[in-house]
Scaffold this active site. Structure first.
Site, short mmCIF file in Angstrom:
data_model
loop_
_atom_site.label_atom_id
_atom_site.label_comp_id
_atom_site.label_asym_id
_atom_site.label_seq_id
_atom_site.Cartn_x
_atom_site.Cartn_y
_atom_site.Cartn_z
N CYS A 112 -31.28 39.61 6.42
CA CYS A 112 -31.28 39.90 4.98
C CYS A 112 -32.64 40.46 4.60
O CYS A 112 -33.67 39.95 5.03
CB CYS A 112 -31.00 38.62 4.21
N LEU A 113 -32.64 41.51 3.77
CA LEU A 113 -33.91 42.11 3.33
C LEU A 113 -34.76 41.12 2.54
O LEU A 113 -35.97 41.29 2.45
CB LEU A 113 -33.64 43.36 2.48
N GLY A 128 -27.24 47.01 3.11
CA GLY A 128 -26.69 46.55 1.84
C GLY A 128 -27.78 45.97 0.96
O GLY A 128 -28.84 45.54 1.46
N HIS A 155 -24.61 37.31 -2.39
CA HIS A 155 -25.87 37.47 -3.15
C HIS A 155 -25.63 37.37 -4.65
O HIS A 155 -26.40 36.73 -5.36
CB HIS A 155 -26.51 38.84 -2.87
N HIS A 205 -21.66 39.40 2.63
CA HIS A 205 -23.07 39.07 2.44
C HIS A 205 -23.54 39.47 1.04
O HIS A 205 -24.20 38.69 0.35
CB HIS A 205 -23.89 39.80 3.52
N GLU A 206 -23.18 40.68 0.60
CA GLU A 206 -23.65 41.16 -0.70
C GLU A 206 -22.95 40.45 -1.86
O GLU A 206 -23.57 40.17 -2.88
CB GLU A 206 -23.48 42.68 -0.82
N GLN A 237 -31.44 40.91 -5.74
CA GLN A 237 -32.56 41.11 -4.80
C GLN A 237 -33.67 41.98 -5.38
O GLN A 237 -34.79 41.97 -4.88
CB GLN A 237 -32.06 41.76 -3.50
#
Ligand code: NI
Length: 171
Positions: free
Chosen positions: A94-95, A46, A140, A136-137, A51
């Site tokens: 997380c990226l 995701g 963000h 999660h997204e 991000q």
């Protein structure tokens, strides 16, 4: 399509609440394409627009490599969680916080509504990793990282570890 630079903690753009998309134009379509490519290149399941430095409510998700019976690429514009059920506790990363992960408590099942690139309203239901990715997204785009979902003690410990790693990287 292009691979975009993924911002990492503690970049202030990751803590900003993102604005809704008012009009789906070519720029938004390009952003969706680039985000999907960036996510698969990373690789990740995701990615949210903040991000990549764009504070808009745009999200891409693809858990198909890790969860059977899940849809492929999901593109969501202005997504909202409309219902939740149960609880799951699983390891989450997380990226934007590379090299770290932690167990995070999430809803087990969520229903999400959002627009696709044609402006059509879609509803998705997810369990397991897909439900986790939705939460999660969407966090963000509200400026919340998963570390913000940890207990205070766990959060402080993880922040210290991350800050140590960042300090080492800077030397
Ligand atoms: Ni993330």
């Amino acid at each position: 399509m292009a691979i975009l630079k993924i911002l990492t903690y503690p970049d202030p753009k990751l803590k900003k609440k993102s604005a809704p998309v008012e009009k789906i134009d070519k720029e938004i379509e390009k952003l969706l394409d680039d985000m999907a490519e960036t996510m698969s290149d990373a690789p990740g399941v995701g990615l949210a627009a903040p991000q990549v430095g764009i504070n808009l409510r745009v999200v891409v998700i693809d858990v198909s490599a890790r969860q059977q019976d899940s849809p492929g690429l999901i593109e969501l514009i202005n997504p909202v969680i409309i219902s939740t059920e149960g609880v799951q506790i699983e390891e989450e990363g997380c990226l934007s916080i590379p090299g770290f992960s932690s167990e995070v408590k999430r809803k087990a099942k969520v229903k999400v509504q959002g627009l696709d690139r044609k402006g059509k309203l879609f509803e998705y239901e997810g369990t397991g990793l897909l439900a986790r990715a939705f939460q999660h997204e969407i966090d963000h785009i509200d400026g919340i990282l998963y570390i913000g979902r940890l207990s205070r003690l766990k959060r402080e410990l993880l922040k210290k570890k991350i800050e140590k790693a960042l300090a080492r990287a800077e030397v």
